[in-house]
Design a protein around this motif. Structure first.
Motif, PDB file in Angstrom:
ATOM      1  N   LEU A 244       0.859  -1.232  -0.057  1.00  0.00           N
ATOM      2  CA  LEU A 244       0.195  -0.094  -0.115  1.00  0.00           C
ATOM      3  C   LEU A 244       0.932   1.169  -0.006  1.00  0.00           C
ATOM      4  O   LEU A 244       1.877   1.247   0.635  1.00  0.00           O
ATOM      5  N   PRO A 245       0.433   2.334  -0.630  1.00  0.00           N
ATOM      6  CA  PRO A 245       1.161   3.662  -0.793  1.00  0.00           C
ATOM      7  C   PRO A 245       1.128   4.166   0.681  1.00  0.00           C
ATOM      8  O   PRO A 245       0.254   4.107   1.233  1.00  0.00           O
ATOM      9  N   LYS A 246       2.120   4.990   1.033  1.00  0.00           N
ATOM     10  CA  LYS A 246       2.411   5.631   2.410  1.00  0.00           C
ATOM     11  C   LYS A 246       2.468   7.028   2.370  1.00  0.00           C
ATOM     12  O   LYS A 246       2.841   7.347   1.452  1.00  0.00           O
ATOM     13  N   CYS A 247       2.039   7.632   3.470  1.00  0.00           N
ATOM     14  CA  CYS A 247       2.237   8.904   3.756  1.00  0.00           C
ATOM     15  C   CYS A 247       3.528   9.353   3.940  1.00  0.00           C
ATOM     16  O   CYS A 247       4.501   8.561   4.157  1.00  0.00           O
ATOM     17  N   ARG A 248       4.184  10.455   3.160  1.00  0.00           N
ATOM     18  CA  ARG A 248       5.550  10.772   3.015  1.00  0.00           C
ATOM     19  C   ARG A 248       6.145  11.128   4.197  1.00  0.00           C
ATOM     20  O   ARG A 248       7.432  11.284   4.209  1.00  0.00           O
ATOM     21  N   PHE A 249       5.357  11.305   5.183  1.00  0.00           N
ATOM     22  CA  PHE A 249       5.927  12.080   6.438  1.00  0.00           C
ATOM     23  C   PHE A 249       5.973  10.857   7.446  1.00  0.00           C
ATOM     24  O   PHE A 249       7.110  10.456   8.061  1.00  0.00           O
ATOM     25  N   CYS A 250       4.627  10.205   7.874  1.00  0.00           N
ATOM     26  CA  CYS A 250       5.045   9.072   8.921  1.00  0.00           C
ATOM     27  C   CYS A 250       5.133   7.779   8.505  1.00  0.00           C
ATOM     28  O   CYS A 250       5.114   6.932   9.139  1.00  0.00           O
ATOM     29  N   ASN A 251       5.025   7.777   7.112  1.00  0.00           N
ATOM     30  CA  ASN A 251       5.326   6.362   6.318  1.00  0.00           C
ATOM     31  C   ASN A 251       4.169   5.221   6.960  1.00  0.00           C
ATOM     32  O   ASN A 251       4.416   4.172   6.894  1.00  0.00           O
ATOM     33  N   LYS A 252       2.984   5.541   7.215  1.00  0.00           N
ATOM     34  CA  LYS A 252       1.815   4.783   7.604  1.00  0.00           C
ATOM     35  C   LYS A 252       0.631   4.795   6.134  1.00  0.00           C
ATOM     36  O   LYS A 252       0.555   5.829   5.670  1.00  0.00           O
ATOM     37  N   PRO A 253       0.236   3.844   5.928  1.00  0.00           N
ATOM     38  CA  PRO A 253      -0.630   3.641   4.678  1.00  0.00           C
ATOM     39  C   PRO A 253      -2.125   3.542   5.176  1.00  0.00           C
ATOM     40  O   PRO A 253      -2.168   3.264   6.358  1.00  0.00           O
ATOM     41  N   TYR A 254      -2.861   4.013   4.229  1.00  0.00           N
ATOM     42  CA  TYR A 254      -4.221   3.833   4.450  1.00  0.00           C
ATOM     43  C   TYR A 254      -4.691   2.589   3.960  1.00  0.00           C
ATOM     44  O   TYR A 254      -4.287   2.088   2.788  1.00  0.00           O
TER      45      TYR A 254
END
Length: 296
Positions: A244-254
């Motif tokens: 899954l693609p991840k947030c560029r800051f926290c590296n967590k995906p939806y």
């Protein structure tokens, strides 16, 4: 008297508008449709008057928090009584009165999906389903997870009014572990599906059985998992987290169900990979581009 150039431009616009009206029904939610009304006045009028564009209404966050009974009534009225699908995700301000008003004006509704709409009640849902069942019409899909207060009696009564055709669904049932009315997802683990559904050990609601928010696989003590950006303590199995693609800051995906919460980051580099910020990181910056007016 129009010049030849003006007539050509008008003809090109008519052709472009016809193409747009073919494409617009495939937009995923109300937000995208309302955004298109800002392109031009003529396109706004065309969208407003095209009944077919309003037969499937999908309202998702962040617009959900602004939807009221009156706004919902105004939006669904554009279908001229031909509304078939009503999807409202986490629309906390919608009440039984607003939903019943929509149902009474649109007797052809076959899908009611209202997860997280805590302003609704089991009695209000029941009245709407009963109303739609008149004249041999049946609701085929009813998703009501997040509407509080459902009992076994409510569930049993609802089932008598739902369509008996194959593919008809309701997203709540009695959990065999806690005996509460909750969602019981199908486990995607191959070893679990080798057994009969009623016998598999992981058959239970989300509170009784830890699961991946993406694929619903049960997460045992020997399963590696990672935190998701969705909130509510959602976790992902390692296989889903990796792809899954991840947030560029926290590296967590939806997970896919919450992907609409992503705040995409525009880039002029065509070769660059798509990038986004999760809600937590985005609102930390204090900006919000989703201020879209419901009025068209």
């Amino acid at each position: 008297m129009k010049t030849e150039e003006e007539e050509e431009e008008e003809e090109e616009w008519r052709s472009a508008r016809e193409v747009l009206l073919i494409v617009l029904p495939y937009l995923p939610s109300l937000f995208e449709l309302l955004s298109m009304t800002r392109v031009s006045r003529s396109l706004r009028d065309a969208i407003r008057d095209e009944t077919a564009l309003w037969t499937n209404i999908v309202v998702e966050p962040p617009l959900s928090s602004r939807l009221t009974d009156d706004i919902l009534s105004d939006i669904t009225s554009k279908s001229a009584g031909k509304l078939k699908t009503l999807i409202l995700r986490r629309c906390l301000r919608v009440t039984d009165t607003g939903l019943r008003r929509v149902v009474d004006s649109n007797p052809l509704i076959t899908k009611i999906i209202v997860p997280g709409c805590s302003g609704l009640t089991p009695e209000g849902i029941m009245e709407c389903v009963v109303s739609l069942s008149k004249n041999n019409h049946k609701v085929e899909t009813l998703h009501i997870n997040g509407v509080n207060g459902f009992t076994k009696q409510h569930l049993s009564a609802l089932l008598t009014y739902l369509s008996s055709s194959e593919g008809a669904t309701i997203d709540l049932e009695v959990c065999p572990k806690c005996d509460e009315i909750r969602m019981i997802p199908a486990c995607s683990r191959e070893s679990c599906n080798l057994k009969q559904t009623n016998e598999r050990k992981c058959r239970g609601c989300w509170l009784c059985i830890p699961r991946c928010a993406e694929c619903s696989v049960c997460l045992g003590p020997d399963t590696e998992s990672q935190e998701a950006a969705c909130g509510n303590d959602d976790v992902l199995c390692l296989e889903c987290w990796l792809v899954l693609p991840k947030c560029r800051f926290c590296n967590k995906p939806y997970c896919t169900n919450h992907s609409s919460r992503r705040h995409e980051i525009a880039t002029t580099d065509a070769a660059a990979r798509p990038s986004f910020e999760c809600e937590a990181c985005y609102y930390r910056a204090g900006t919000n581009p989703y201020e879209v007016d419901y009025q068209i």
